[in-house]
Design a protein around this motif. Structure first.
Motif, PDB file in Angstrom:
ATOM      1  N   ILE A 128       0.840  -1.204   0.000  1.00  0.00           N
ATOM      2  CA  ILE A 128       0.000   0.000   0.000  1.00  0.00           C
ATOM      3  C   ILE A 128       0.873   1.251   0.000  1.00  0.00           C
ATOM      4  CG2 ILE A 128      -1.634   1.334   1.400  1.00  0.00           C
ATOM      5  CD1 ILE A 128      -2.852  -1.391   2.235  1.00  0.00           C
ATOM      6  N   GLY A 129       1.926   1.234   0.802  1.00  0.00           N
ATOM      7  CA  GLY A 129       2.850   2.375   0.827  1.00  0.00           C
ATOM      8  C   GLY A 129       3.498   2.594  -0.522  1.00  0.00           C
ATOM      9  N   GLY A 130       3.924   1.514  -1.157  1.00  0.00           N
ATOM     10  CA  GLY A 130       4.527   1.617  -2.481  1.00  0.00           C
ATOM     11  C   GLY A 130       3.548   2.166  -3.506  1.00  0.00           C
ATOM     12  N   LEU A 131       2.298   1.721  -3.435  1.00  0.00           N
ATOM     13  CA  LEU A 131       1.279   2.216  -4.347  1.00  0.00           C
ATOM     14  C   LEU A 131       1.038   3.707  -4.137  1.00  0.00           C
ATOM     15  CD1 LEU A 131      -0.899   1.653  -6.494  1.00  0.00           C
ATOM     16  CD2 LEU A 131      -2.465   1.161  -4.601  1.00  0.00           C
ATOM     17  N   LEU A 132       0.976   4.136  -2.882  1.00  0.00           N
ATOM     18  CA  LEU A 132       0.764   5.552  -2.598  1.00  0.00           C
ATOM     19  C   LEU A 132       1.926   6.406  -3.095  1.00  0.00           C
ATOM     20  CD1 LEU A 132      -0.792   5.374   0.975  1.00  0.00           C
ATOM     21  CD2 LEU A 132      -1.951   5.900  -1.175  1.00  0.00           C
ATOM     22  N   VAL A 133       3.142   5.924  -2.910  1.00  0.00           N
ATOM     23  CA  VAL A 133       4.314   6.660  -3.406  1.00  0.00           C
ATOM     24  C   VAL A 133       4.281   6.727  -4.930  1.00  0.00           C
ATOM     25  CG1 VAL A 133       6.828   6.554  -3.630  1.00  0.00           C
ATOM     26  CG2 VAL A 133       5.765   6.197  -1.407  1.00  0.00           C
ATOM     27  N   TYR A 134       3.955   5.615  -5.576  1.00  0.00           N
ATOM     28  CA  TYR A 134       3.877   5.573  -7.037  1.00  0.00           C
ATOM     29  C   TYR A 134       2.832   6.563  -7.553  1.00  0.00           C
ATOM     30  CZ  TYR A 134       2.850   3.849 -11.721  1.00  0.00           C
ATOM     31  OH  TYR A 134       2.627   3.766 -13.072  1.00  0.00           O
TER      32      TYR A 134
END
Length: 73
Positions: A41-47
């Motif tokens: 989820i964190g990676g998706l938000l950063v992306y």
């Protein structure tokens, strides 16, 4: 005899100890799964934030470009 979390009587583990270790392993698996989910989820938000920043930068570049697009210059 009591050793750490294990209750040992004449070299045989009691049933409650086996249940404890199964629950402990299940708890570890759930924690790992939650960590992986949070990382995803964190990676998706950063992306998504990077994509939004790029889109905004493209708009600013287009709005402030001194040569209009398609002018042939």
């Amino acid at each position: 005899m009591h050793v750490g979390h294990r209750t040992v009587s004449i070299g045989v583990y009691s049933r409650s100890v086996e249940v404890f270790y199964v629950k402990e392993r299940r708890g570890r698996a759930v924690k790992k799964l939650l960590l992986v989910a949070l990382a995803a989820i964190g990676g998706l938000l950063v992306y998504r934030q990077i994509q939004a920043d790029r889109a905004e930068q493209d708009l600013w570049t287009e709005a402030t470009d001194s040569v209009p697009a398609g002018s042939g210059v």
